[in-house]
Design an enzyme around this catalytic site. Sequence first.
Site, mmCIF file in Angstrom:
data_model
loop_
_atom_site.group_PDB
_atom_site.id
_atom_site.type_symbol
_atom_site.label_atom_id
_atom_site.label_comp_id
_atom_site.label_asym_id
_atom_site.label_seq_id
_atom_site.Cartn_x
_atom_site.Cartn_y
_atom_site.Cartn_z
ATOM 1 N N TYR A 160 -1.160 1.383 4.819
ATOM 2 C CA TYR A 160 -2.057 2.174 5.654
ATOM 3 C C TYR A 160 -1.254 3.297 6.305
ATOM 4 C CZ TYR A 160 -4.639 3.564 9.823
ATOM 5 O OH TYR A 160 -5.266 4.308 10.784
ATOM 6 N N GLU A 208 -6.960 9.543 7.924
ATOM 7 C CA GLU A 208 -6.516 8.202 7.583
ATOM 8 C C GLU A 208 -6.475 7.998 6.067
ATOM 9 O OE1 GLU A 208 -8.079 4.800 10.357
ATOM 10 O OE2 GLU A 208 -9.072 4.618 8.419
#
Length: 377
Positions: free
Chosen positions: A101, A189
């Site tokens: 991530y 993101e």
Amino acid sequence: MDLYEYQASERFRAAGMRTNQGVVAETPEAARAAAEQIGGPVIVKAQVHTGGRGKAGGVKLAASPAEARDRAGAILGMEIKGLRVRKVLVAPAEDIVSEAYAGVLVDREAQCAVMMVSAEGGVDIEEVAARDPGAIHKVRVDPRYGLLAHQARFLAGRLYSDKALARQGAKAIAQLYDAFVESGASMAEINPLVVNGAGEVVALDAKMSIDDNELFRLPEIEAMRDAGAEEPASRQARAAGLSFVKLSGAVGCCVNGAGLAMATMDLVKYYGGEPANFLDIGGSSSPDKVVAALEIITTDPDVKAILFNIFGGITRCDDVAKGIVEATSRVGLEVPLVIRLTGTNEALAKDILAEAGFQFASSMDDVVEKAVNLASA
Ligand code: GDP
Ligand code: MN
């Protein structure tokens, strides 16, 4: 303003990042053609303004163009978290060796952008944060210097022990920061950022929210707006220059100034009610703005009473009163309206409202309590 995955990944590519570039399709047949053009196995992904698409069944692998068509047929029209899927992205399927991530957002407490990574990618990052906060690594970015090379290297080192991968990771992280800044984003993101079978670091998902205050200088991003996906009330409000947020209660609020709007919502809650919206008509309100505001509030079937709370500073109470009279004659109100006007030209406003048969109060407590009672009656 939220971007779709395919739009956010376009921004990532503009910053030089490696992504699995795909083709947008609005019909199963177009998805089939896209898969054929790409060649080999593809992934078919719902394009909606929310995450968690995978869990909801909105992300599916397809081995052939025919399967891509069938997968797209099942995903198009589907509802994910209340949002209808009208487009899919068909992209080359990657072999995933590991999922990480990487994200960046404006942290109000830190008063700067904070860049974050976690080796636990592909899962809900909020879940990771709750279960194992130590698995998330953060750096604060000083806006004067931007993300520094050693910061990007530090973060990449938390993801990859292999030197070649860490180098690629640092590059992707720096590119993510660049895309975030150049797009006027408040959040960007990648989840998952993967290592594929060929040992390449690739962004397989892309999420981005743009700060609306940046849009005036970024016409190419403004052009990415999907007006069809917006709530009609939000679209109307934006066109009228009002700041509007739909909430779930029954008291429709029309207020001037964000501070007064928040104080009004607090008081609605204090008296046991729930606001149906946050609507700030702003300063120097013309009657037209008031008309637009009332039209927006009355389209919400959940609204059982409308509360006007206006402090006349630059805003003139008589302008607002005129707007109320004009709007109610035009819209035909079916719910009770309670009004508090105080400040500039209050006496004039009183006359205008009295003549039209409206009552009003000057105490905020009175008027809010009354609206809450009417809404729950
Ligand atoms: P989200 O659920 O809305 O975050 O959608 P994602 O784009 O992140 O996709 C969900 C999951 O699908 C990812 O976490 C991956 O595990 C998987 N996925 C996405 N793209 C690919 C791909 O190209 N190949 C494979 N094997 N899996 C993928
Ligand atoms: Mn994802």
